[in-house]
Design an enzyme around this catalytic site. Structure first.
Site, PDB file in Angstrom:
ATOM      1  N   GLU A  44     -32.168 -17.457  34.231  1.00 12.96           N
ATOM      2  CA  GLU A  44     -32.542 -16.876  33.197  1.00 12.96           C
ATOM      3  C   GLU A  44     -33.896 -17.111  33.093  1.00 12.96           C
ATOM      4  O   GLU A  44     -34.606 -16.373  31.946  1.00 12.96           O
ATOM      5  CB  GLU A  44     -31.840 -17.420  31.816  1.00 12.96           C
ATOM      6  CG  GLU A  44     -31.958 -18.903  31.700  1.00 12.96           C
ATOM      7  CD  GLU A  44     -30.995 -19.414  30.412  1.00 12.96           C
ATOM      8  OE1 GLU A  44     -30.474 -18.283  29.768  1.00 12.96           O
ATOM      9  OE2 GLU A  44     -30.856 -20.580  30.221  1.00 12.96           O
ATOM     10  N   HIS A  53      -2.469 -17.099  -2.029  1.00  9.58           N
ATOM     11  CA  HIS A  53      -2.636 -15.444  -2.191  1.00  9.58           C
ATOM     12  C   HIS A  53      -3.835 -15.032  -1.678  1.00  9.58           C
ATOM     13  O   HIS A  53      -3.751 -13.866  -1.321  1.00  9.58           O
ATOM     14  CB  HIS A  53      -2.471 -15.517  -3.738  1.00  9.58           C
ATOM     15  CG  HIS A  53      -1.482 -16.146  -4.340  1.00  9.58           C
ATOM     16  ND1 HIS A  53      -0.065 -16.106  -3.766  1.00  9.58           N
ATOM     17  CD2 HIS A  53      -1.414 -17.030  -5.688  1.00  9.58           C
ATOM     18  CE1 HIS A  53       0.729 -16.836  -4.492  1.00  9.58           C
ATOM     19  NE2 HIS A  53      -0.044 -17.272  -5.474  1.00  9.58           N
TER      20      HIS A  53
HETATM   21  C1  PEP Z   1     -28.469 -15.951  27.895  1.00 11.97           C
HETATM   22  O1  PEP Z   1     -29.578 -16.264  27.706  1.00 11.97           O
HETATM   23  O2  PEP Z   1     -27.976 -14.903  28.587  1.00 11.97           O
HETATM   24  C2  PEP Z   1     -27.332 -16.991  27.599  1.00 11.97           C
HETATM   25  C3  PEP Z   1     -26.304 -16.445  28.024  1.00 11.97           C
HETATM   26  O3  PEP Z   1     -27.559 -17.905  26.910  1.00 11.97           O
HETATM   27  P1  PEP Z   1     -28.310 -17.967  25.362  1.00 11.97           P
HETATM   28  O4  PEP Z   1     -27.806 -16.762  24.784  1.00 11.97           O
HETATM   29  O5  PEP Z   1     -27.369 -19.136  24.528  1.00 11.97           O
HETATM   30  O6  PEP Z   1     -29.495 -18.251  25.235  1.00 11.97           O
HETATM   31 MG    MG Z   2     -30.241 -18.318  27.487  1.00  8.36          MG
END
Ligand code: PEP
Ligand code: MG
Length: 592
Positions: free
Chosen positions: A441, A199
């Site tokens: 990054e 439900h």
């Molecule tokens: C990023 O840093 O853009 C990424 C994809 O990794 P995370 O967000 O997991 O650090």
């Molecule tokens: Mg990252």
């Protein structure tokens, strides 16, 4: 600000009503714990007890009829039928006679007798093969609970004025329970028991409220006021999410609302520009439960599988088998052309509560991701073994996060080849040409991209971190979010540089940060010539639509123009205006 001391954990259940919601938990009374037991000391007490039971039956019926009347004014019809079933159970001779027999023969109080009757029915229903019939035991249970409440002389406690929206956590919910809730205050449901036809599921779907059922023990692990996320599409409940997860789920929530407005029927079409430029589209996932959603939203592959979630919500470290089961599941999903599995980005304050690891003052720049892996090599090897084993079942790529130097990637590759050798010696199959990639990054990685390109098969740009480090903005600090600007000229230049260097070296360049899933940036990203964009699956249909509506020629021209501006504000204005003009249906005025 959420309580960061509380432990984050994830519960997996059955996804029954889609959507994402983030909010405070409200633990709905678990009645079972309150059932009293006592022996009746004489025939007069037995008669009195049976009378008390009959009164409770009448009271329950009265209450159900009242609720039915109340509901009949609303449009939801399903609960009305269920309430009829409940009234029928209240009149069921067997149910009543069993209960009276327990009171008479065993001399127990009515509450206990009702409880025993419920248990008896549970045994009978458990034997049914048919899942639907089995699930109908919940009706008996609801009715039993209702009688128990009335035996207590307690008026039905409507979910009190719970104030702003809450997520209801309960063992299960009857239509009577939900009917008494101020439904406008309910953001979502999460229950211990139930299935697709329970439900809670039916009501949640008809009210379009995200819900996950069959979580088994959520009522034991969550307390009222805990912060939780319900992902009703993946069947997940995240308890005490950290700020980064909240941010990601906020995005998912937004994309979900947008995706609903876009037809999914075109989602499977390839992302090809009108002048024939093909961009691969990946889905970002954190749990294997998200694979079906990635597929239905049109992902060609998985562009980023964030594996750190395998480490949370457990007493001990995951075994190779724990890793393998998840990676194999992704690898063998036929609809996915490839799966990029990222080695764990743990460390700093990310989930790991190992007391041996000192709390870091600045975790974003601390011992996280690849740095952590290279320090905890044995842990790393377990994960790599599982990834390699999974590569025997489908196209797997391995991605290494936070690479900032050539030494790091070389050391990583050395460890990978040791693991490969071990597997070879043991005769364990794996794909011998498995592709490896570096996440770009950290700004240093951009600067030495030419050197890194010689070491790997592909790059994947993590804009979330790249922007954080390039613009010196802590990505989870809300004081500086106003400075977090993907269209900052410095960010665009960094991306342009990575793509140029990657292509010059003959390797593919993907983007898997949030920037990739923002439709307003799609033309800029086409112009930047990224080979692959990987994003939150819900963002895919819109991004694909923009790609299919653009040409590389226009995208390059737009990029060329914005690169002449010196400020992010000018770039943003130009990009937004172009997108509004070109895609008026997708970009309303004032929309990002
Ligand atoms: C990023 O840093 O853009 C990424 C994809 O990794 P995370 O967000 O997991 O650090
Ligand atoms: Mg990252």
């Amino acid at each position: 600000m959420m309580d960061t001391l509380k432990k984050t954990f994830v519960l997996k259940g059955i996804a029954v009503s889609p959507g994402v919601v983030i909010g405070k938990a409200y633990l709905f009374d678990r009645l079972d714990a309150q059932i009293s037991f006592y022996k009746l000391s004489g025939p007069s007490l037995v008669t009195k007890e049976i009378k008390r039971l009959r009164t409770a039956l009448r009271e329950s019926e009265k209450k159900l009829v009242e609720i039915k009347e109340k509901l009949s004014h609303l449009k939801v019809t399903e609960p009305l039928y269920i309430l009829d079933v409940h009234i029928m159970i209240l009149h069921d001779r067997k149910f009543i006679s069993h209960t009276i027999r327990y009171i008479r023969k065993m001399g127990v109080n009515a509450e206990w007798a009702v409880r025993m009757t419920i248990d008896k029915y549970r045994e009978i229903f458990d034997k049914f093969e048919d899942e639907y019939l089995k699930g109908r035991f919940s009706d008996i249970r609801y009715v039993g609970q209702m009688i128990l409440r009335n035996l207590g002389g307690e008026r039905h406690k409507a979910i009190p004025d719970i104030g702003e929206g809450v997520i209801i956590i309960s063992s299960d919910l009857s239509p009577a329970d939900t009917a008494q809730m101020k439904i406008e205050n309910v953001l979502g449901f999460a229950t211990d028991i139930g299935g697709k036809t329970s439900h809670t599921a039916i009501v949640a779907r008809s009210l379009e409220i995200p819900a996950v059922v069959g979580l088994e023990s959520i009522t034991r692990s969550v307390r009222t006021n805990d912060c939780i996320v319900i992902d009703g599409s993946a069947g997940l409940v995240i308890v005490n999410p950290d700020p980064e997860m909240i941010r990601r789920y906020e995005d998912k929530k937004r994309h979900y609302a947008e995706a609903r407005a876009v037809s999914l029927k075109d989602a499977a079409l390839p992302a090809v520009t009108r002048d024939g430029h093909h961009i691969l589209i990946g889905g970002n996932i954190e749990f294997t439960e998200e694979i079906p959603s990635a597929v239905t939203h049109g992902a060609d592959g998985i562009g980023l599988y964030r594996t750190e979630f395998i480490y949370i919500n457990r007493e001990s470290l995951p075994t190779e088998e724990d890793h393998f089961v998840s990676y194999k599941r992704v690898a063998e999903t036929e609809e996915l052309a490839w799966s990029t599995i990222r080695t764990f980005d743990l460390g700093g304050d990310k989930f790991f509560s190992d007391p041996k690891l000192a709390k870091e003052m600045n975790p974003q720049m601390g011992l996280r991701a690849i740095r952590f892996c290279l320090k905890e090599v044995e842990l790393f090897k377990i994960q790599l073994r599982a990834m390699l084993r999974a590569s025997a079942f489908g196209k797997v790529r391995i991605l290494f996060p936070m690479i900032s130097s050539v030494e790091e990637i070389r050391e990583t590759k050395m460890i990978l080849s040791q693991v490969k050798n071990d597997l070879l010696t043991q005769g364990v199959p794996f794909h011998d040409r498995i592709e490896i990639g570096a996440m770009i990054e950290v700004p240093a990685a951009v600067v030495i991209a030419d050197k890194l390109a010689r070491e790997v098969d592909f790059f994947s740009i993590g804009t979330n971190d790249l922007i954080q480090y390039a613009l010196a903005i802590d990505r989870i600090n809300e004081q500086v979010t106003y400075l977090y600007e993907p269209l900052h000229p410095a960010v665009l230049r960094l991306i342009r540089h990575i793509v140029k260097i990657g292509h010059r070296a003959g390797i593919r360049v993907a983007m898997c940060g949030e920037m990739a899933g923002e439709p307003a940036y799609t033309m800029i990203l086409i112009g930047l010539e990224l080979d692959e964009l990987s994003m939150n699956p819900l963002a895919i249909p819109r991004v694909k639509r923009i790609i299919r509506g653009s040409t590389m020629k226009e995208a390059r021209a737009l990029l060329k123009k914005v690169m002449t501006f010196s400020s992010a504000a000018e770039i943003r204005e130009c990009v937004e205006q172009s997108m509004r003009e070109k895609f008026p249906e997708d970009f309303q005025m004032n929309e990002q």
